[in-house]
Design an enzyme around this catalytic site. Structure first.
Site, mmCIF file in Angstrom:
data_model
loop_
_atom_site.group_PDB
_atom_site.id
_atom_site.type_symbol
_atom_site.label_atom_id
_atom_site.label_comp_id
_atom_site.label_asym_id
_atom_site.label_seq_id
_atom_site.Cartn_x
_atom_site.Cartn_y
_atom_site.Cartn_z
ATOM 1 N N HIS A 93 0.824 -1.217 0.000
ATOM 2 C CA HIS A 93 0.000 0.000 0.000
ATOM 3 C C HIS A 93 0.854 1.261 0.000
ATOM 4 O O HIS A 93 0.441 2.289 -0.536
ATOM 5 C CB HIS A 93 -1.032 -0.038 1.136
ATOM 6 C CG HIS A 93 -2.251 -0.820 0.728
ATOM 7 N ND1 HIS A 93 -2.275 -2.203 0.704
ATOM 8 C CD2 HIS A 93 -3.447 -0.412 0.237
ATOM 9 C CE1 HIS A 93 -3.447 -2.601 0.241
ATOM 10 N NE2 HIS A 93 -4.170 -1.544 -0.051
ATOM 11 N N HIS A 151 5.216 -13.999 6.554
ATOM 12 C CA HIS A 151 5.591 -12.903 7.442
ATOM 13 C C HIS A 151 4.436 -12.488 8.323
ATOM 14 O O HIS A 151 4.553 -12.428 9.536
ATOM 15 C CB HIS A 151 6.121 -11.694 6.663
ATOM 16 C CG HIS A 151 6.746 -10.693 7.581
ATOM 17 N ND1 HIS A 151 6.010 -9.729 8.236
ATOM 18 C CD2 HIS A 151 8.012 -10.560 8.000
ATOM 19 C CE1 HIS A 151 6.831 -9.038 9.015
ATOM 20 N NE2 HIS A 151 8.048 -9.521 8.890
ATOM 21 N N GLU A 181 4.657 -12.921 12.147
ATOM 22 C CA GLU A 181 4.181 -11.680 12.772
ATOM 23 C C GLU A 181 2.725 -11.434 12.400
ATOM 24 O O GLU A 181 2.354 -10.336 11.998
ATOM 25 C CB GLU A 181 5.044 -10.488 12.327
ATOM 26 C CG GLU A 181 6.466 -10.525 12.870
ATOM 27 C CD GLU A 181 7.315 -9.359 12.361
ATOM 28 O OE1 GLU A 181 6.772 -8.289 12.058
ATOM 29 O OE2 GLU A 181 8.541 -9.545 12.267
HETATM 30 CO CO CO Z 1 9.600 -8.915 10.194
#
Ligand code: CO
Length: 265
Positions: A93, A151, A181
């Site tokens: 983005h 990720h 994450e």
């Molecule tokens: Co990272």
């Protein structure tokens, strides 16, 4: 494709500071060069942390804004910017906003098109799933589960990981998608492994390069790594230290997105 000689390609990757991991980027560039002869290729790393780390080693990498500025200085009028990211999350983005801000500036670039990241539609997910089913086939023993470490993101596009998980399960219930994450977390996967009686797993990064997260958070020997956590839970794990950018049939998906971006210039 480049009739007047002032179109070019900008490859925008997250970046990596792990020595040698960037070979994957170099290989991807070779593919771009072969598919788009006559178009000059520029690079940008979207991660400021990585750029700063590399700068301390005397290696300069441009941000997307800097690269587009340089390309304008070089007199380029049309730029196909290809997102070498996995999902349309925060980093992607930022590319969308960069494009909107820098397109059409005085004495600048007239047109900037943006190629989608790897997983940007249901079709991409289906295609990626088929590609990776093929790729892991020869690496995997029949009783081995496959666990991908993505990720993850705080951006709503994090749902792409769940979407991908669903698509894999249509083919194989012992393929799992997690995020280091984000969600699904490894903690979400552990009870499923138990339920399905999984005792062996092949771990691989769902990232472009096998960089820091893959080496430490996935394959590290320390407590808390995915490798150690799996072993603590009775799952014998081994790793395939290969980023997605090293699989030809996966890179082809990015290449098709770039084809669209070049065609729309
Ligand atoms: Co990272």
């Amino acid at each position: 494709m480049n009739k007047d000689g002032n179109s070019a390609i900008l490859l925008a990757a997250f970046g990596t500071s792990v020595p040698g991991a960037d070979q994957v980027y170099a290989d991807m560039e070779k593919k771009v060069r072969a598919d788009f002869p006559g178009l000059e290729i520029y690079w940008a790393y979207t991660s400021k942390v990585i750029r700063e780390k590399l700068a301390r080693q005397g290696r300069t990498f441009l941000s997307p804004v800097q690269a587009l500025g340089l390309m304008a200085e070089h007199g380029l009028a049309r730029v196909a910017m290809q997102s070498l990211l996995i999902i349309p999350g925060l980093e992607h983005h930022d590319l969308i906003r960069t494009r909107a801000s820098l397109q059409g500036l005085p004495k600048g670039i007239e047109k900037i098109s943006l190629g989608a990241p790897l997983l940007n539609s249901s079709l991409d997910i289906q295609r990626f799933t088929r590609a990776m089913l093929d790729n892991v086939q020869s690496q995997r023993s029949p009783e081995e589960a496959v666990i991908f470490m993505g990720h993850g993101s705080t951006h709503p596009a994090n749902v792409f990981y769940a979407g991908l998980q669903y698509q894999f399960w249509l083919h194989d219930e012992n393929i799992f998608v997690g995020a280091v994450e984000g969600t699904p977390a490894l903690e979400d996967i552990l009870p499923l492994l138990k339920k399905r009686g999984v005792s062996k797993a092949l771990l691989l990064p769902l990232m472009v390069v096998a960089g820091d997260h893959a080496i430490n958070d996935m394959a590290g020997k320390q407590t808390g790594s995915w490798m150690s956590t799996l072993e603590d839970n009775g799952v014998e794990a081994r790793v395939l230290m290969q980023g997605l950018g090293s699989f030809d049939n996966v890179v082809d998906i990015w290449m098709d997105h770039l084809k669209e971006a070049v065609a729309s210039l």
